[in-house]
Motif scaffolding. Structure first.
Motif, short mmCIF file in Angstrom:
data_model
loop_
_atom_site.label_atom_id
_atom_site.label_comp_id
_atom_site.label_asym_id
_atom_site.label_seq_id
_atom_site.Cartn_x
_atom_site.Cartn_y
_atom_site.Cartn_z
N ASP A 20 48.79 43.30 32.81
CA ASP A 20 48.36 42.39 34.00
C ASP A 20 47.73 41.19 33.64
OD1 ASP A 20 47.56 41.00 36.19
OD2 ASP A 20 46.61 42.81 37.37
N PRO A 21 48.69 40.11 33.48
CA PRO A 21 48.26 39.03 32.74
C PRO A 21 47.13 38.14 33.25
CG PRO A 21 50.47 38.99 32.93
CD PRO A 21 49.96 40.04 33.86
N LEU A 22 46.95 38.35 34.46
CA LEU A 22 45.71 37.62 35.23
C LEU A 22 45.15 38.54 36.45
CD1 LEU A 22 43.48 35.49 34.90
CD2 LEU A 22 45.01 34.08 36.40
N ASP A 23 44.35 39.28 36.21
CA ASP A 23 43.99 39.94 37.30
C ASP A 23 42.71 39.44 38.16
OD1 ASP A 23 43.84 42.47 39.04
OD2 ASP A 23 42.07 43.07 38.19
N GLY A 24 42.98 39.37 39.40
CA GLY A 24 41.92 38.39 40.15
C GLY A 24 42.21 37.04 40.08
N THR A 25 43.62 36.64 40.34
CA THR A 25 44.15 35.42 40.34
C THR A 25 43.44 34.57 41.43
OG1 THR A 25 46.42 35.87 39.91
CG2 THR A 25 46.00 33.86 40.87
N ALA A 26 42.98 35.06 42.84
CA ALA A 26 42.19 34.67 43.66
C ALA A 26 40.78 34.01 43.08
CB ALA A 26 42.05 35.23 45.06
N ASP A 27 40.23 34.76 42.35
CA ASP A 27 39.09 34.30 41.75
C ASP A 27 39.19 33.28 40.74
OD1 ASP A 27 36.71 36.26 42.82
OD2 ASP A 27 38.38 37.61 42.66
N PHE A 28 39.99 33.31 40.11
CA PHE A 28 40.56 32.34 39.26
C PHE A 28 40.68 31.07 39.89
CE2 PHE A 28 43.28 29.39 37.07
CZ PHE A 28 42.97 29.35 35.56
N VAL A 29 41.48 30.92 41.06
CA VAL A 29 41.68 29.62 41.56
C VAL A 29 40.26 29.26 42.43
CG1 VAL A 29 42.89 28.89 44.01
CG2 VAL A 29 43.93 30.27 42.36
N SER A 30 39.43 30.21 42.89
CA SER A 30 38.06 29.80 43.54
C SER A 30 36.87 29.59 42.60
CB SER A 30 37.65 30.94 44.56
OG SER A 30 37.59 32.17 44.08
N ARG A 31 37.28 29.84 41.27
CA ARG A 31 36.43 29.47 40.08
C ARG A 31 35.25 30.34 40.05
NH1 ARG A 31 40.52 27.17 39.02
NH2 ARG A 31 40.68 25.20 37.26
N THR A 32 35.28 31.37 40.48
CA THR A 32 34.11 32.63 40.41
C THR A 32 33.86 33.02 39.01
OG1 THR A 32 35.53 34.70 40.65
CG2 THR A 32 34.64 33.19 42.76
N GLY A 33 34.87 33.08 38.14
CA GLY A 33 34.69 33.55 36.80
C GLY A 33 35.08 35.16 36.58
N GLU A 34 35.27 35.89 37.84
CA GLU A 34 35.47 37.09 37.94
C GLU A 34 37.22 37.32 37.84
OE1 GLU A 34 33.21 38.58 41.24
OE2 GLU A 34 31.31 38.48 40.24
N PHE A 35 37.66 37.01 36.85
CA PHE A 35 39.10 37.52 36.59
C PHE A 35 39.20 38.04 35.24
CE2 PHE A 35 38.22 33.19 35.80
CZ PHE A 35 38.73 32.93 34.43
N THR A 36 40.16 38.85 35.11
CA THR A 36 40.49 39.90 33.77
C THR A 36 41.89 39.64 33.42
OG1 THR A 36 40.88 41.93 34.69
CG2 THR A 36 38.42 41.27 34.27
N ILE A 37 41.90 39.94 31.86
CA ILE A 37 43.48 40.13 31.50
C ILE A 37 43.48 41.68 31.14
CG2 ILE A 37 45.05 39.14 29.98
CD1 ILE A 37 43.44 36.64 29.85
N MET A 38 44.56 42.48 31.34
CA MET A 38 44.64 43.74 31.18
C MET A 38 45.82 44.37 30.34
SD MET A 38 42.62 45.47 34.30
CE MET A 38 43.84 45.02 35.69
N ALA A 39 45.55 45.13 29.30
CA ALA A 39 46.83 45.75 28.68
C ALA A 39 46.57 47.04 28.60
CB ALA A 39 47.33 44.75 27.49
N GLY A 40 47.53 48.04 29.38
CA GLY A 40 47.29 49.35 28.81
C GLY A 40 48.59 50.02 28.27
N LEU A 41 48.39 51.07 27.12
CA LEU A 41 49.51 51.60 26.59
C LEU A 41 49.55 52.97 27.14
CD1 LEU A 41 51.59 51.18 24.29
CD2 LEU A 41 49.98 52.39 22.80
N VAL A 42 50.76 53.40 27.53
CA VAL A 42 51.18 54.72 28.03
C VAL A 42 52.09 55.29 27.29
CG1 VAL A 42 52.34 55.60 30.18
CG2 VAL A 42 50.83 53.66 30.39
N ARG A 43 51.88 56.71 27.05
CA ARG A 43 52.78 57.55 26.30
C ARG A 43 53.17 58.63 27.35
NH1 ARG A 43 50.17 57.60 20.29
NH2 ARG A 43 51.19 55.59 19.56
N SER A 44 54.10 59.07 27.58
CA SER A 44 54.71 60.18 28.59
C SER A 44 53.83 60.20 29.73
CB SER A 44 54.43 61.45 27.80
OG SER A 44 55.16 61.49 26.51
N GLY A 45 53.72 59.10 30.35
CA GLY A 45 53.16 58.90 31.63
C GLY A 45 51.46 58.80 31.65
#
Length: 283
Positions: free
Chosen positions: A99-124
Motif C-alpha cells: 500500500d504506497p500510501l495508506d490514509g490518503t484522506a489523512d494525507f490530503v487533510s494534513r493530519t500526519g496520520e498516513f503510512t506506507i506498507m509492504a508485506g511479504l507473503v509466502r504460500s498465502g
C-alpha cells in the motif's frame, strides 16, 4: 529515486538474529518512499483525484508506488500494489503486497496520520511486514517468528501488545474517515473504556505497541494491501488479527478483497467478544 532518509538509515538493522534477506531492502524502499511523500506533503501538493472505484489518489500515492516498486523489484518477487496493475498471484507464490500510501484522506487533510506498507507473503501467509509512518519518522518491522519492532529516534524497541483486559478497561481505536453506524454500535455494545479515531494502519501499530487494545471495522472495502504488513506487526507483537467474523485473513491468490471486515486486538477474550458482536450485527 530518492535515497533513504537519515531517520531510517541511522537506525541500522532491527535486532533480529536471522533477518530475512528481504528485510533491509524493504526498510530502505519505504524510507525512500517516505522522503518522496514528505517532499510532496511539505510543498503543499497532493490534491486528490478520484479513481474508478471512488477512492482518492494523489501524486504522493503514485510517486510512492513507483519508488517502492522499483526498489522491491530487485528482490525478484512479484508485486501486488494498490496503485499498480492487477496481478494474479499463484497460491504458493512469494510476493510483495504494497500500500504506497495508506490514509490518503489523512494525507490530503494534513493530519500526519498516513503510512506506507509492504508485506511479504509466502504460500498465502505474511512472513514480513514493514510500515513507515513518515510524518512521525517511525518505522515498524515484524518477521515471522522473530518479533515486532518500532524504530524511532535512532533506536529499535521490541513491541508487545497489551495484556488481556476486560472490555471496560479496553482502549479502542477506530477509523477517522470511515467509521460506520454498525462499527459504532459494536463498540458501544462491547462497552470499551474509550474510543479514539485514528487514521490509516497507525491503528494496528498502536495495538502492537500496547497503546490501544481493539480495532473493529465491518466494512467490505478492505483489501489485502490494507492489512498484510499490519497482520505481521500485530501478530508478532502477540496480538491477533482476523476478519470481523473470526475467519483467518487470506493473502495472495484469489480476490484481493476482505469481504467481512477486520478485527485487530491485543488478543484474548476481547477479540472473541468483538467477533460475537460483529456476527450479531452482520447477521
Amino acid at each position: 529515486m530518492m535515497g533513504t532518509p537519515p531517520w531510517v538509515a541511522g537506525l541500522g538493522d532491527p535486532p533480529i538474529a536471522h533477518a530475512m534477506a528481504e528485510m533491509r531492502p524493504a526498510i530502505d524502499a519505504l524510507g525512500a518512499a517516505s522522503a518522496a511523500v514528505m517532499g510532496i506533503y511539505g510543498s503543499g501538493g497532493g490534491d486528490a483525484q478520484k479513481k474508478a472505484d471512488g477512492s482518492p489518489v494523489t501524486e504522493a500515492d503514485l510517486e510512492s508506488h513507483r519508488t517502492v516498486s522499483r526498489a522491491l523489484a530487485a528482490t525478484g518477487h512479484a508485486i501486488l500494489s494498490e496503485e499498480g496493475p492487477p496481478a494474479a498471484l499463484g497460491a504458493g507464490e512469494t510476493a510483495w503486497i504494497v500500500d504506497p500510501l495508506d490514509g490518503t484522506a489523512d494525507f490530503v487533510s494534513r493530519t500526519g496520520e498516513f503510512t506506507i506498507m509492504a508485506g511479504l507473503v509466502r504460500s498465502g501467509r505474511p512472513v514480513l511486514g514493514v510500515i513507515a509512518q513518515p510524518a512521525a519518522q517511525a518505522i515498524f518491522v515484524a518477521q515471522d517468528g522473530a518479533g515486532s519492532y518500532r524504530g524511532h529516534g535512532g533506536s529499535w524497541e521490541r513491541l508487545r501488545a497489551g495484556p488481556e483486559r476486560g472490555a471496560p478497561e479496553c482502549r479502542a481505536v477506530c477509523s477517522r474517515n470511515h467509521l460506520s453506524d454498525v462499527d459504532r454500535a459494536v463498540l458501544a455494545r462491547l462497552g470499551v473504556a474509550e474510543t479514539v479515531q485514528v487514521g490509516s494502519s497507525i491503528k494496528a501499530c498502536r495495538i502492537a505497541a500496547n497503546e490501544a487494545d481493539i480495532y473493529v471495522t465491518t466494512t467490505d472495502r478492505m483489501k489485502q494491501w490494507d492489512t498484510c504488513a499490519s497482520w505481521c506487526v500485530v501478530t508478532e507483537a502477540g496480538g491477533r488479527m482476523t476478519d470481523a467474523l473470526g475467519g483467518e485473513l487470506e493473502y495472495g491468490a484469489g480476490s484481493v478483497a476482505h469481504r467481512h471486515g477486520i478485527i485487530a486486538s491485543c488478543g484474548g477474550r476481547i477479540h472473541d467478544l468483538a467477533v460475537g458482536e460483529c456476527r450479531a450485527a452482520l447477521g
